[in-house]
Design an enzyme around this catalytic site. Structure first.
Site, mmCIF file in Angstrom:
data_model
loop_
_atom_site.group_PDB
_atom_site.id
_atom_site.type_symbol
_atom_site.label_atom_id
_atom_site.label_comp_id
_atom_site.label_asym_id
_atom_site.label_seq_id
_atom_site.Cartn_x
_atom_site.Cartn_y
_atom_site.Cartn_z
ATOM 1 N N CYS A 47 0.868 -1.173 0.000
ATOM 2 C CA CYS A 47 0.000 0.000 0.000
ATOM 3 C C CYS A 47 0.902 1.220 0.000
ATOM 4 N N HIS A 48 0.429 2.324 -0.507
ATOM 5 C CA HIS A 48 1.265 3.532 -0.523
ATOM 6 C C HIS A 48 1.636 4.010 0.856
ATOM 7 N N THR A 49 0.861 3.604 1.839
ATOM 8 C CA THR A 49 1.215 4.014 3.198
ATOM 9 C C THR A 49 2.480 3.306 3.678
ATOM 10 N N HIS A 69 0.830 -4.035 5.962
ATOM 11 C CA HIS A 69 -0.419 -4.009 6.730
ATOM 12 C C HIS A 69 -1.618 -4.429 5.898
ATOM 13 N N GLU A 70 -1.345 -5.012 4.725
ATOM 14 C CA GLU A 70 -2.458 -5.427 3.840
ATOM 15 C C GLU A 70 -2.216 -6.902 3.485
ATOM 16 N N CYS A 99 -12.102 -3.406 19.723
ATOM 17 C CA CYS A 99 -12.101 -4.074 21.037
ATOM 18 C C CYS A 99 -13.491 -4.228 21.618
ATOM 19 N N CYS A 102 -13.768 0.146 24.274
ATOM 20 C CA CYS A 102 -13.397 1.560 24.408
ATOM 21 C C CYS A 102 -14.553 2.453 23.955
ATOM 22 N N CYS A 105 -15.227 2.348 20.233
ATOM 23 C CA CYS A 105 -15.942 1.160 19.749
ATOM 24 C C CYS A 105 -17.404 1.201 20.143
ATOM 25 N N CYS A 113 -11.073 2.553 16.938
ATOM 26 C CA CYS A 113 -10.764 1.930 18.228
ATOM 27 C C CYS A 113 -9.411 2.437 18.745
ATOM 28 N N ARG A 117 -3.934 2.024 20.470
ATOM 29 C CA ARG A 117 -3.381 2.941 19.471
ATOM 30 C C ARG A 117 -2.014 3.501 19.891
ATOM 31 N N CYS A 176 -6.752 -3.253 3.691
ATOM 32 C CA CYS A 176 -6.586 -1.790 3.667
ATOM 33 C C CYS A 176 -7.278 -1.087 2.504
ATOM 34 N N ARG A 371 -2.497 -2.698 -7.578
ATOM 35 C CA ARG A 371 -2.042 -3.374 -6.362
ATOM 36 C C ARG A 371 -1.113 -4.523 -6.747
HETATM 37 N N1 LIG Z 1 -7.109 6.983 5.095
HETATM 38 C C1 LIG Z 1 -6.848 5.707 4.993
HETATM 39 O O1 LIG Z 1 -7.341 4.870 5.770
HETATM 40 C C2 LIG Z 1 -5.949 5.221 3.900
HETATM 41 C C3 LIG Z 1 -5.199 6.123 3.194
HETATM 42 N N2 LIG Z 1 -4.392 5.702 2.153
HETATM 43 C C4 LIG Z 1 -3.695 6.746 1.398
HETATM 44 O O2 LIG Z 1 -4.463 6.985 0.211
HETATM 45 C C5 LIG Z 1 -3.611 7.469 -0.825
HETATM 46 C C6 LIG Z 1 -3.813 6.630 -2.081
HETATM 47 O O3 LIG Z 1 -3.367 5.332 -1.867
HETATM 48 P P1 LIG Z 1 -3.111 4.401 -3.166
HETATM 49 O O4 LIG Z 1 -4.348 4.342 -3.992
HETATM 50 O O5 LIG Z 1 -2.487 3.126 -2.675
HETATM 51 O O6 LIG Z 1 -1.999 5.323 -3.909
HETATM 52 P P2 LIG Z 1 -1.618 5.388 -5.465
HETATM 53 O O7 LIG Z 1 -0.340 6.138 -5.546
HETATM 54 O O8 LIG Z 1 -1.727 4.055 -6.075
HETATM 55 O O9 LIG Z 1 -2.744 6.331 -6.113
HETATM 56 C C7 LIG Z 1 -2.559 7.709 -6.187
HETATM 57 C C8 LIG Z 1 -2.961 8.115 -7.600
HETATM 58 O O10 LIG Z 1 -2.965 9.535 -7.687
HETATM 59 C C9 LIG Z 1 -2.234 9.940 -8.853
HETATM 60 N N3 LIG Z 1 -1.715 11.290 -8.630
HETATM 61 C C10 LIG Z 1 -0.536 11.644 -8.079
HETATM 62 N N4 LIG Z 1 -0.450 12.984 -8.012
HETATM 63 C C11 LIG Z 1 -1.603 13.487 -8.545
HETATM 64 C C12 LIG Z 1 -2.119 14.811 -8.768
HETATM 65 N N5 LIG Z 1 -1.412 15.885 -8.405
HETATM 66 N N6 LIG Z 1 -3.342 14.951 -9.326
HETATM 67 C C13 LIG Z 1 -4.053 13.858 -9.684
HETATM 68 N N7 LIG Z 1 -3.624 12.581 -9.532
HETATM 69 C C14 LIG Z 1 -2.420 12.406 -8.942
HETATM 70 C C15 LIG Z 1 -1.184 8.872 -8.990
HETATM 71 O O11 LIG Z 1 -0.660 8.877 -10.318
HETATM 72 P P3 LIG Z 1 0.795 8.230 -10.504
HETATM 73 O O12 LIG Z 1 0.637 6.781 -10.181
HETATM 74 O O13 LIG Z 1 1.130 8.504 -11.946
HETATM 75 O O14 LIG Z 1 1.681 8.958 -9.532
HETATM 76 C C16 LIG Z 1 -1.979 7.611 -8.671
HETATM 77 O O15 LIG Z 1 -2.677 7.187 -9.804
HETATM 78 C C17 LIG Z 1 -2.192 7.424 -0.257
HETATM 79 O O16 LIG Z 1 -1.896 8.699 0.287
HETATM 80 C C18 LIG Z 1 -2.313 6.409 0.890
HETATM 81 O O17 LIG Z 1 -1.327 6.634 1.890
HETATM 82 C C19 LIG Z 1 -4.342 4.389 1.754
HETATM 83 C C20 LIG Z 1 -5.091 3.445 2.435
HETATM 84 C C21 LIG Z 1 -5.895 3.783 3.590
HETATM 85 N N1 LIG Z 2 1.383 7.146 11.395
HETATM 86 C C1 LIG Z 2 0.789 7.907 10.306
HETATM 87 C C2 LIG Z 2 -0.709 7.584 10.201
HETATM 88 C C3 LIG Z 2 -1.187 7.902 8.806
HETATM 89 C C4 LIG Z 2 -2.658 7.566 8.637
HETATM 90 O O1 LIG Z 2 -3.482 8.447 8.560
HETATM 91 N N2 LIG Z 2 -2.976 6.275 8.580
HETATM 92 C C5 LIG Z 2 -4.322 5.824 8.265
HETATM 93 C C6 LIG Z 2 -4.278 4.514 7.547
HETATM 94 S S1 LIG Z 2 -3.392 4.631 6.088
HETATM 95 C C7 LIG Z 2 -3.380 3.014 5.591
HETATM 96 O O2 LIG Z 2 -2.849 2.756 4.528
HETATM 97 C C8 LIG Z 2 -5.152 5.632 9.512
HETATM 98 O O3 LIG Z 2 -5.999 4.753 9.565
HETATM 99 N N3 LIG Z 2 -4.968 6.430 10.500
HETATM 100 C C9 LIG Z 2 -5.712 6.246 11.730
HETATM 101 C C10 LIG Z 2 -4.740 6.150 12.855
HETATM 102 O O4 LIG Z 2 -5.169 5.931 13.999
HETATM 103 O O5 LIG Z 2 -3.544 6.308 12.556
HETATM 104 C C11 LIG Z 2 1.001 9.400 10.513
HETATM 105 O O6 LIG Z 2 1.110 9.799 11.667
HETATM 106 O O7 LIG Z 2 1.038 10.113 9.485
HETATM 107 ZN ZN LIG Z 3 -2.838 0.986 3.523
HETATM 108 ZN ZN LIG Z 4 -12.008 -0.204 20.886
#
Ligand SMILES: NC(=O)C1=CN([C@@H]2O[C@H](COP(=O)(O)OP(=O)(O)OC[C@H]3O[C@@H](n4cnc5c(N)ncnc54)[C@H](OP(=O)(O)O)[C@@H]3O)[C@@H](O)[C@H]2O)C=CC1
Ligand SMILES: N[C@@H](CCC(=O)N[C@@H](CSC=O)C(=O)NCC(=O)O)C(=O)O
Ligand SMILES: [Zn+2]
Ligand SMILES: [Zn+2]
Length: 383
Positions: A47-49, A69-70, A99, A102, A105, A113, A117, A176, A371
């Site tokens: 994952c990008h994270t 984490h995935e 859990c 908390c 939850c 949750c 954390r 994820c 992916r």
């Molecule tokens: N909140 C949450 O729980 C979660 C958050 N995330 C976050 O979500 C985001 C996306 O994850 P993921 O889908 O895996 O990432 P990807 O990098 O696969 O997807 C991002 C997409 O955005 C494109 N992109 C980059 N810059 C721009 C721009 N300026 N304008 C338009 N498009 C752009 C990328 O193109 P290119 O590939 O050409 O760079 C790519 O296609 C990440 O920041 C990740 O950390 C992920 C999982 C859970």
């Molecule tokens: N440690 C990071 C946390 C970044 C973040 O926002 N993580 C997401 C999941 S991203 C998965 O790919 C999230 O669920 N956050 C909730 C949490 O409790 O962290 C930072 O500090 O930037």
């Molecule tokens: Zn993720």
């Molecule tokens: Zn909980």
């Protein structure tokens, strides 16, 4: 021979420092302690994270660490007090646990949750200790999952049992990205039938938002990406139109407001870029538009907009794991996949052997993937 109660020596991809390639190492994984579960990980996706933390952008990033984490796997052993899973169960680790005790939850308003954390953010188990070591040096845990290892140890509230009939090399994506995007639309934004939607970033998360908007009955689902190769892919995930900001003369906000008679009902940012987060908000319709931040941006990054944007009725919100209460939801998402209500296979652009994880990260950054699923299953032929 049984490994229960013993230290397991196995293979893991260790991140020794930020911005460094991972190193495939032989590590030791200690047995699970009370309310812990040791899992044999068979498949994990990138994952990008993971890249975000490896790149040194994560303020909670600690090294050396086992990232990932995935993932999906099979329970090898359980510690005292564990009742939600048993040896041999097929499971998915959960970076947001559930859990059920908390106050988070107990609230219907959040999935966040907080039971473990703090230690999770410190890269340790709930009791403050670690289960991984390499040549005598302890390694940190990551997001409570650490799936870049043949064996990992997680808290019992951070793992859920899933249907044994579900293919682990596919449902690992339910750890994820796919639930995050799908739930961002259904749970966090609560897209309604007939709504107009726009999604920035057509990676796995953004594509999953498209599926969520489609499932909700949105009338228009506009994909926005600077990589036009993503647009053809987007059609398989419900997207009806595409805009490349680089091909526009006006700011993307203006382009979208003009396209949609005043702005979108719902927008989503799935990149992690504070500029596109602003654009997504300012593309929302006055009076009712809702913009959901999904992308992760590092410490020091801040969002900004004129307060007038909110005063005139736009809402800015965010989502973690798509708002899903993890234990309750992930098994149901597996069932949705099995009943062909939710796509997963179509998100997998690469299947690779775990030993090629650094090559996989380079592909991730190339923009040529959705992916990548890595196999840790020795029986799995090398891809
Ligand atoms: N909140 C949450 O729980 C979660 C958050 N995330 C976050 O979500 C985001 C996306 O994850 P993921 O889908 O895996 O990432 P990807 O990098 O696969 O997807 C991002 C997409 O955005 C494109 N992109 C980059 N810059 C721009 C721009 N300026 N304008 C338009 N498009 C752009 C990328 O193109 P290119 O590939 O050409 O760079 C790519 O296609 C990440 O920041 C990740 O950390 C992920 C999982 C859970
Ligand atoms: N440690 C990071 C946390 C970044 C973040 O926002 N993580 C997401 C999941 S991203 C998965 O790919 C999230 O669920 N956050 C909730 C949490 O409790 O962290 C930072 O500090 O930037
Ligand atoms: Zn993720
Ligand atoms: Zn909980």
């Amino acid at each position: 021979m049984s490994t229960v109660g013993k230290v397991i020596t196995c293979k893991a991809a260790v991140a020794w420092g930020p911005k460094e390639d991972l190193k495939i190492e032989t590590i030791q994984v200690a047995p699970p302690q009370e309310h812990e579960v040791r899992i044999k990980i068979l498949y994990t996706a990138l994952c990008h994270t993971d890249a975000y933390t490896l790149g040194g952008h994560d303020p909670e990033g600690v090294f050396p660490v086992v990232l990932g984490h995935e993932g999906a796997g099979i329970v090898e052993s359980i510690g005292n007090g564990v009742t939600n899973v048993a040896v041999g169960d097929h499971v998915i680790p959960l970076y947001i646990p559930q859990c059920r005790e908390c106050k988070f939850c107990k609230s219907p308003k959040t999935n966040l949750c907080q039971k473990i954390r703090i230690p999770q953010g410190q890269g340790v188990m709930p009791n403050g200790t670690r289960r991984f070591s390499c040549n005598g040096q302890e390694l940190y845990h990551f997001m409570g999952c650490s799936t870049f290892s043949e064996y990992t140890v997680v808290a019992d509230i951070s793992v859920t049992k899933v249907d044994k009939n579900a293919p682990l090399d596919k449902i690992c994506l339910l750890g994820c990205g796919v639930p995050t995007g799908y739930g961002a639309a259904l749970n966090t934004a609560k897209v309604e039938k007939g709504s107009t939607c726009a999604v920035w970033g057509l990676g796995a998360v953004g594509l999953a938002v498209g599926l969520g908007c489609q499932a909700a009955g949105a009338s228009r689902i506009i994909g926005i990406d600077i990589n036009p190769l993503k647009f053809e892919t987007g059609k398989k995930f419900g997207f009806t139109e595409f805009v490349n900001p680089k091909e526009q003369e006006k700011p993307i906000q203006q382009v979208l407001v003009d396209m949609t008679d005043g702005g979108l009902d719902y927008t989503f940012e799935c990149i992690g870029n504070v500029a596109t987060m602003r654009a997504a908000l300012e593309s929302c319709h006055k009076g009712w538009g809702v913009s959901t931040i999904v992308g992760v941006a590092g410490a020091g990054q801040e969002i900004s907009t004129r307060p007038f944007q909110l005063v005139t009725g736009r809402t800015w919100k965010g989502t973690a794991f798509g708002g899903w209460k993890s234990h309750d939801s992930v098994p149901k998402l597996v069932d949705e996949y099995l009943s062909k209500k939710l796509l997963l296979d179509e998100f997998i652009s690469h299947n690779m052997n775990f030993n090629k994880i650094n090559e996989a990260f380079h592909i991730l950054h190339s923009g040529q993937c959705i992916r990548i699923v890595l196999s840790l299953n020795e029986n799995q032929e090398n891809h």
